[in-house]
Scaffold this motif. Structure first.
Motif, PDB file in Angstrom:
ATOM      1  N   UNK A 134      60.881  19.702  60.002  1.00 30.73           N
ATOM      2  CA  UNK A 134      60.567  20.117  58.115  1.00 30.73           C
ATOM      3  C   UNK A 134      59.722  18.261  57.657  1.00 30.73           C
ATOM      4  N   UNK A 135      60.130  17.331  58.611  1.00 38.22           N
ATOM      5  CA  UNK A 135      59.118  16.067  58.181  1.00 38.22           C
ATOM      6  C   UNK A 135      58.326  16.463  58.047  1.00 38.22           C
ATOM      7  N   UNK A 136      57.179  16.268  59.488  1.00 37.57           N
ATOM      8  CA  UNK A 136      55.937  16.604  58.855  1.00 37.57           C
ATOM      9  C   UNK A 136      55.779  17.759  58.711  1.00 37.57           C
ATOM     10  N   UNK A 137      55.931  18.642  58.031  1.00 34.43           N
ATOM     11  CA  UNK A 137      55.464  19.681  57.289  1.00 34.43           C
ATOM     12  C   UNK A 137      55.371  19.091  55.681  1.00 34.43           C
ATOM     13  N   UNK A 138      56.362  18.597  55.742  1.00 31.85           N
ATOM     14  CA  UNK A 138      56.155  17.100  54.293  1.00 31.85           C
ATOM     15  C   UNK A 138      55.045  16.655  54.084  1.00 31.85           C
ATOM     16  N   UNK A 139      55.524  15.706  55.834  1.00 31.60           N
ATOM     17  CA  UNK A 139      54.189  14.629  55.635  1.00 31.60           C
ATOM     18  C   UNK A 139      52.373  15.342  55.280  1.00 31.60           C
ATOM     19  N   UNK A 140      52.724  16.871  55.981  1.00 31.03           N
ATOM     20  CA  UNK A 140      50.986  17.517  55.756  1.00 31.03           C
ATOM     21  C   UNK A 140      51.148  17.674  54.000  1.00 31.03           C
ATOM     22  N   UNK A 141      52.115  18.188  53.537  1.00 30.94           N
ATOM     23  CA  UNK A 141      52.125  18.295  51.934  1.00 30.94           C
ATOM     24  C   UNK A 141      51.786  17.159  50.780  1.00 30.94           C
ATOM     25  N   UNK A 142      53.101  16.381  51.768  1.00 31.18           N
ATOM     26  CA  UNK A 142      52.513  14.162  51.104  1.00 31.18           C
ATOM     27  C   UNK A 142      51.128  14.089  50.454  1.00 31.18           C
ATOM     28  N   UNK A 143      50.671  14.492  51.895  1.00 32.77           N
ATOM     29  CA  UNK A 143      48.832  13.757  52.516  1.00 32.77           C
ATOM     30  C   UNK A 143      48.249  14.994  51.389  1.00 32.77           C
ATOM     31  N   UNK A 144      48.288  16.896  50.973  1.00 31.00           N
ATOM     32  CA  UNK A 144      47.638  17.091  50.443  1.00 31.00           C
ATOM     33  C   UNK A 144      47.503  16.776  48.908  1.00 31.00           C
ATOM     34  N   UNK A 145      48.883  16.317  48.342  1.00 30.74           N
ATOM     35  CA  UNK A 145      49.038  16.179  46.981  1.00 30.74           C
ATOM     36  C   UNK A 145      48.480  14.458  47.010  1.00 30.74           C
ATOM     37  N   UNK A 146      48.428  14.022  48.045  1.00 26.97           N
ATOM     38  CA  UNK A 146      47.560  12.264  47.983  1.00 26.97           C
ATOM     39  C   UNK A 146      46.313  12.375  48.120  1.00 26.97           C
ATOM     40  N   UNK A 147      45.206  13.706  48.562  1.00 25.77           N
ATOM     41  CA  UNK A 147      44.206  13.533  48.097  1.00 25.77           C
ATOM     42  C   UNK A 147      44.255  14.200  47.047  1.00 25.77           C
ATOM     43  N   UNK A 148      44.758  15.019  46.368  1.00 25.18           N
ATOM     44  CA  UNK A 148      44.355  15.299  45.100  1.00 25.18           C
ATOM     45  C   UNK A 148      44.348  14.674  44.069  1.00 25.18           C
ATOM     46  N   UNK A 149      45.284  13.296  44.249  1.00 24.56           N
ATOM     47  CA  UNK A 149      46.202  12.369  43.326  1.00 24.56           C
ATOM     48  C   UNK A 149      44.259  11.215  43.367  1.00 24.56           C
ATOM     49  N   UNK A 150      43.819  11.352  45.276  1.00 22.03           N
ATOM     50  CA  UNK A 150      42.512  10.122  45.253  1.00 22.03           C
ATOM     51  C   UNK A 150      41.372  11.046  44.510  1.00 22.03           C
ATOM     52  N   UNK A 151      41.323  12.176  44.730  1.00 28.25           N
ATOM     53  CA  UNK A 151      40.388  12.964  43.864  1.00 28.25           C
ATOM     54  C   UNK A 151      40.545  12.875  42.671  1.00 28.25           C
TER      55      UNK A 151
END
Length: 415
Positions: free
Chosen positions: A329-346
């Motif tokens: 679950x933590x790894x899945x959360x890391x991927x989800x967090x990165x997706x949101x992180x990219x959105x923030x940087x966009x």
């Protein structure tokens, strides 16, 4: 009183010469289309023209910087949009593999994860104008690469460093998204150290960090006072069994006596502390540049931008799938967090681009105004100049006609 003929002749010749000079001056203005062709024509006007031309040159320089920066930022934005697409593909694959109907054969998902990993790696190493987009100020060095057996991602050099341009003489604007802030977990530590602590005293802060497998660790950062305004920084990372998996000491953190801001680290400018433990798949950056020293109780604020870097997380997920194991679950959360992180940087890149575009429009309006002022100061009114030329020529012709009256006659006049 009798006026001598010689004096009349002198005045006439002087006026005749002035008329010729006036015609020559008007003809020069018409030819060059400039009112002022040399400083002596108008010292004050010449100074204003030089000042306006300098302002126009600066304006054009700022505008060129902005134009190039917008193109560079657009390239980074396209790369991040591509990353977001690949991460969403990974999230879709994670959803499918966690479905209860999926059997124990997870090998079909390996290709999806591997393709996404390679695509994100290529996009992270994208270039604009022969410079790497996400290398920070170290733009000639390729930021990411695989190790020899492709089991880990290697970070090449420092990926931090904001690239900035001038929007005006007094305004600087960041124009890049760094690899550090986009891809790396950054433990940003802010707050203050107590300047009243005795030499040898220790002030500490503990926070959670993670590896690419999703395992949790305790990271303790200690500041040991060695002299006035000077500290040694040391950190320890311990696993759940209290085993130390990484430690390091950085000497001589010196704080400014007036502002309290961090002035130097180990005799050099303040910099990030890179932490990499390959066998534990820990990869993060400790940023203490916002720490200060005050005459008040110590206070620490720790903020982790991401739990783990996306590259090694995807490698870990791929390895688990090859072993018939689903990601946790933590790894899945890391991927989800990165997706949101990219959105923030966009979103951040969009804000920078909007400000650059607004500044470009402002500079364009300023340039029009400066060109208008320069034109009114130096450009010749051709219609007026032609009328003045005809008037001066008429005066000169008239002067020639009356010359026979004023100038003395000679024998040639009677031949």
């Amino acid at each position: 009183m009798r006026v001598p003929d010689g004096f009349l002749q002198f005045v006439y010749l002087r006026n005749l010469n002035n008329a010729k000079n006036s015609i020559a001056h008007i003809q020069e203005q018409i030819t060059t289309q400039n009112k002022i062709n040399r400083p002596s024509d108008s010292p004050l006007g010449n100074a204003r023209i030089m000042r306006l031309k300098q302002q126009i040159q600066s304006n054009e320089s700022f505008a060129n910087n902005i134009s190039n920066s917008i193109s560079m930022l657009d390239n980074s934005t396209l790369s991040m949009e591509g990353m977001q697409t690949e991460v969403q593909n990974v999230l879709l694959a994670l959803t499918k593999m966690n479905n209860a109907t999926v059997n124990d054969d997870l090998s079909p998902f390996v290709a999806d994860i591997d393709a996404a990993l390679n695509s994100i790696m290529d996009l992270a190493n994208s270039k604009y104008n022969n410079q790497y987009s996400f290398s920070g100020t170290n733009s000639t060095t390729k930021p990411f690469s695989f190790n020899a057996d492709k089991t880990a991602v290697v970070i090449n050099g420092d990926l931090g460093g904001d690239q900035k341009i001038r929007l005006s003489n007094n305004i600087l604007q960041k124009i890049n998204i760094t690899g550090k802030e986009l891809f790396l977990p950054v433990m940003a530590q802010s707050g203050n150290l107590d300047s009243g602590t005795a030499v040898g005293g220790v002030q500490s802060s503990t926070s959670k960090v993670y590896d690419a497998d999703g395992n949790e660790y305790d990271m303790t950062v200690n500041y040991t006072k060695t002299a006035a305004n000077t500290y040694d920084l040391s950190y320890e990372i311990k696993d759940s069994d209290s085993n130390i998996v990484s430690s390091q000491t950085v000497n001589d953190l010196v704080f400014d006596t007036t502002s309290g801001k961090l002035k130097s680290m180990d005799g050099s400018n303040p910099k990030d502390i890179k932490i990499e433990v390959q066998d534990k798949k820990i990869n993060l950056v400790l940023d203490v540049n916002s720490m200060t020293e005050k005459s008040s109780a110590s206070k620490f604020v720790n903020s982790l931008s991401q739990k783990a870097d996306i590259f090694n997380t995807l490698l870990s997920i791929k390895e688990k799938l090859l072993n018939g194991e689903k990601p946790n679950a933590v790894q899945s959360q890391i991927v989800e967090d990165f997706n949101q992180h990219v959105l923030n940087k966009l979103s951040e890149a969009g804000s920078i681009s909007n400000r650059l575009s607004s500044s470009a429009d402002l500079l364009q309006n300023q340039k029009f105004e400066l060109l208008s002022l320069l034109s009114s100061e130096n450009d010749v009114d051709m219609a007026k100049a032609l009328v003045d030329l005809q008037s001066a020529q008429y005066s000169l012709d008239t002067s020639y006609k009356i010359s026979s009256i004023i100038l003395p006659r000679s024998l040639l006049d009677y031949m």
